[in-house]
Design an enzyme around this catalytic site. Structure first.
Site, PDB file in Angstrom:
ATOM      1  N   ASN A   1       7.134  -1.347   4.686  1.00 43.61           N
ATOM      2  CA  ASN A   1       8.143  -2.274   4.192  1.00 43.61           C
ATOM      3  C   ASN A   1       7.913  -3.637   4.791  1.00 43.61           C
ATOM      4  OD1 ASN A   1      10.474  -3.434   5.999  1.00 43.61           O
ATOM      5  ND2 ASN A   1       9.875  -1.466   6.897  1.00 43.61           N
TER       6      ASN A   1
ATOM      7  N   THR B   1      13.785   5.803   8.223  1.00 41.70           N
ATOM      8  CA  THR B   1      13.334   6.050   6.852  1.00 41.70           C
ATOM      9  C   THR B   1      13.938   7.296   6.219  1.00 41.70           C
ATOM     10  OG1 THR B   1      11.282   4.954   7.452  1.00 41.70           O
ATOM     11  CG2 THR B   1      11.208   6.315   5.475  1.00 41.70           C
TER      12      THR B   1
ATOM     13  N   LEU C   1      13.819  -9.403   7.171  1.00 41.13           N
ATOM     14  CA  LEU C   1      15.095  -9.649   7.865  1.00 41.13           C
ATOM     15  C   LEU C   1      16.175 -10.255   6.974  1.00 41.13           C
ATOM     16  CD1 LEU C   1      13.949 -10.985  11.379  1.00 41.13           C
ATOM     17  CD2 LEU C   1      14.468  -8.636  10.714  1.00 41.13           C
TER      18      LEU C   1
ATOM     19  N   LYS D   1      21.929  -3.792  10.580  1.00 42.75           N
ATOM     20  CA  LYS D   1      20.766  -4.584  10.181  1.00 42.75           C
ATOM     21  C   LYS D   1      20.685  -5.865  11.006  1.00 42.75           C
ATOM     22  CE  LYS D   1      18.475  -6.055   5.929  1.00 42.75           C
ATOM     23  NZ  LYS D   1      17.154  -5.726   6.509  1.00 42.75           N
TER      24      LYS D   1
ATOM     25  N   ASN E   1       9.496   0.133  16.907  1.00 40.92           N
ATOM     26  CA  ASN E   1       9.583  -0.530  15.615  1.00 40.92           C
ATOM     27  C   ASN E   1       8.393  -0.023  14.777  1.00 40.92           C
ATOM     28  OD1 ASN E   1      10.129  -2.410  13.515  1.00 40.92           O
ATOM     29  ND2 ASN E   1      11.029  -3.797  15.011  1.00 40.92           N
ATOM     30  N   THR E   2       8.189  -0.604  13.621  1.00 44.78           N
ATOM     31  CA  THR E   2       7.143  -0.098  12.718  1.00 44.78           C
ATOM     32  C   THR E   2       5.743  -0.566  13.134  1.00 44.78           C
ATOM     33  OG1 THR E   2       7.505  -2.013  11.313  1.00 44.78           O
ATOM     34  CG2 THR E   2       8.664   0.018  10.727  1.00 44.78           C
TER      35      THR E   2
ATOM     36  N   CYS F   1       9.917  -7.381  15.004  1.00 49.01           N
ATOM     37  CA  CYS F   1       9.810  -7.314  13.542  1.00 49.01           C
ATOM     38  C   CYS F   1       8.455  -7.838  13.116  1.00 49.01           C
ATOM     39  CB  CYS F   1      10.907  -8.127  12.854  1.00 49.01           C
ATOM     40  SG  CYS F   1      10.706  -8.090  11.065  1.00 49.01           S
TER      41      CYS F   1
END
EC number: 1.3.-.-
Lengths: 258, 304
Positions: free
Chosen positions: B69, B266, B73, B45, B192-193, B130
């Site tokens: 989500n 996920t 962080l 993480k 990343n998302t 992020c």
């Protein structure tokens, strides 16, 4: 130990409006250690819905290797679950979390068990185990209306049971605190599970009393890795935050900032 | 011969499967379920200089074949990671990829310098993507020049190879990829998302307290595949691909698109045993495809 078990549906029935009781058999049952623990269920073997559903354990029969869950069919996942038939296999991860501490109440003492709606089920196994060890249990169970009331007789068989409905269609009209105010505080421990506003009202009423609250939060993994279900703690608590899934879902009253 | 072994800068992977950052904590929870040494690597993480408590809840919302989500962080901070998390992971025979995040360039540099000195950290993953924090993070990942400068600054202090994690929330991801390569990146991790939003049917308001969240899960896989394909055509550094990998077949797709290894995110929440399951299934999948070594799959899509 947490395991992923393919459990078999033994029985399923609708016990109130949109409320289902499901009996599951599998070796996971052997790992359940305390009332208030939950399981994380994958309702479909596809990407729809994607995530598991956290559901509390309502009762456990270790000898038979069976457990009962009670849930409300509300969204897609729980609706699919409610359509399972006897003999179907369900992917269950668990047992998860830390349940209610039985040792906090001695034999001969009185405990008040306060549940709200779909927070009522874990209190049933708790009451069974407390009663078995000689604790006198008083149950105060709140629901929206009479059509969603369940397990009244089951709780009555274990001790005094007060049903409360918001609309007054069954039992006392109002909230659980309406009844609690009349019962007074002549008890040693309280245990509660239900929506956040109810937990807040209960712990405000019982300031200074020994109590344990079971929390609900939107979850991802259910095992403490994703940090979705984090709650801030109150001042004076050593940890700045707790994870509902793996540190809880049960916490001592006053620990979680509501 | 290990048919699954892949070698990347800093990383001797016994197989190309690793859990993605943010979906695996620091390994402890999954370490209770299986032996983490079976993994190719672990992306831990994100670590920031100071401890972060993250965003208010709700932090997740399910969507069609995916989830949003906005954790924010949350992490114990550099000291906590160095003193608690990384030493705990030493018991496993697995390289650690440390995800580094920050608000200012100086934060990234300080964290990178310290965390890259840990003995089990074999590579860094620079988190410039992020979408869920107000400052830093994605702002570094959407401007090629800023991304390049940050990569340079971190490369200058890191004792291990540096991979840069790219955001898909840009018009042209190849521009960012080329920029970080020019900045000295040893590899790229992507994607990343994707920034998304879900509204509550009753109130009409966003479900996630942060308003927006990062979309992940099977729903994003086609976007990730397309981006890995595009980026692998224009850079000469390896790519660790991710975005919706849920089963063994998905790994084949990412490698074919141009990734050299993959990360699973996920899907760990859906099936906590997904990484070991994929690792176990891969040899049979290679047989099915008539392939001797997994590296033969890398970039297949470009050879047509």
């Amino acid at each position: 130990m947490i395991i992923q078990d393919q459990m078999t549906v033994i029985a399923q029935s609708r016990i109130a409006e949109n409320i289902f009781e499901m009996q599951l058999a599998g070796k996971l049952v052997g790992d359940i250690t305390s009332p208030g623990q939950f399981v994380h269920i994958r309702t479909a073997d596809s990407f729809e819905p994607l995530l598991r559903r956290p559901i509390s354990i309502a009762s456990v029969d270790k000898e038979a290797g069976q457990m009962t869950i009670i849930y409300r069919a509300e969204g897609r996942g729980t609706t699919i679950l409610s359509e399972k038939r006897d003999g179907d296999v369900v992917d269950v991860l668990g047992p998860l979390g830390n349940g209610f501490p039985l040792e906090e109440t001695e034999s001969g003492e009185t405990a008040i068990l306060i549940g709200g709606g779909i927070g009522v089920p874990p209190l049933y196994e708790l009451s069974k185990q407390l009663t078995a060890k000689g604790v006198k249990c008083i149950h105060v169970l709140g629901f929206q209306s009479s059509d969603v009331v369940f397990y009244e007789d089951e709780f009555k068989a274990l001790g005094d049971t007060h049903i409360v409905t918001v609309d007054g269609s069954q039992g006392t009209k109002g909230f659980v605190t309406t009844v609690l105010a009349e019962l007074g505080d002549n008890f040693s421990t309280y245990y509660s599970c239900g929506p956040m506003p109810m937990l807040d009202a209960v712990q405000r009423l019982y300031v200074g009393k020994k109590g344990f609250l079971s929390f609900e939060q939107r979850m991802g993994c259910g095992i403490g890795a994703c940090f979705a279900c984090v709650c801030q703690t109150t001042e004076g608590t050593t940890k700045p935050y707790v994870k509902v899934c793996s540190d809880g879902p049960v916490f001592p009253a006053g620990m979680v900032a509501i | 011969m290990n048919r699954l072994a892949v070698e990347l800068p800093g990383l001797q992977l016994k197989n190309p499967i690793m859990p993605a950052s943010g979906c695996f904590g620091f390994g402890k929870e999954y370490g209770n379920l299986y032996d983490l040494s079976v993994l190719g690597a672990i992306m831990i993480k994100a670590t920031t200089l100071e401890m972060r408590l993250g965003n208010p809840t709700p932090r997740v919302a399910e969507t069609a074949s995916g989830m949003l989500n906005a954790i924010g962080l949350q992490n114990p901070g550099l000291q906590g990671v160095l003193e608690e998390e990384l030493p705990w992971l030493k018991q496993f025979d697995v390289p650690i990829i440390a995800n580094v995040a920050g608000t200012e360039t100086e934060d990234y540099v300080e964290v990178a310098k310290a965390v890259s000195a840990a003995p089990n950290v074999k590579a860094l993953e620079l988190n410039i993507s992020c979408p869920n924090v107000k400052c830093g993070g994605i702002t570094f990942g959407t401007d090629p020049e800023i991304a390049k400068e940050l990569t340079k600054a971190v490369k200058a202090v890191s004792q291990v190879p540096v991979y840069v994690k790219l955001s898909p929330n840009v018009t042209d991801i190849t521009a960012i990829a080329k920029a970080v390569e020019a900045g000295g990146a040893d590899g790229i991790t992507m994607i990343n998302t994707l920034v998304g939003m879900r509204l509550d049917q009753k109130t009409g308001r966003p479900i996630i307290a942060n308003g927006t969240g990062g979309l992940s899960g099977p729903a994003v896989k086609p976007v990730a595949i397309r981006m890995v394909y595009e980026v692998s055509k224009v850079v000469n550094i390896p790519i660790i691909g991710m975005g919706g990998i849920s089963e063994t077949a998905d790994v084949i797709d990412f490698l074919s698109a141009g990734a050299s290894a993959v990360a699973v995110g996920t899907a760990n929440f859906v099936n906590p045993f997904i990484c070991p399951t994929i690792i176990e299934e891969l040899p049979a999948k290679l047989d099915e495809l008539g392939i001797k070594h997994i590296s033969e799959l890398i970039g297949r899509s470009h050879r047509l």
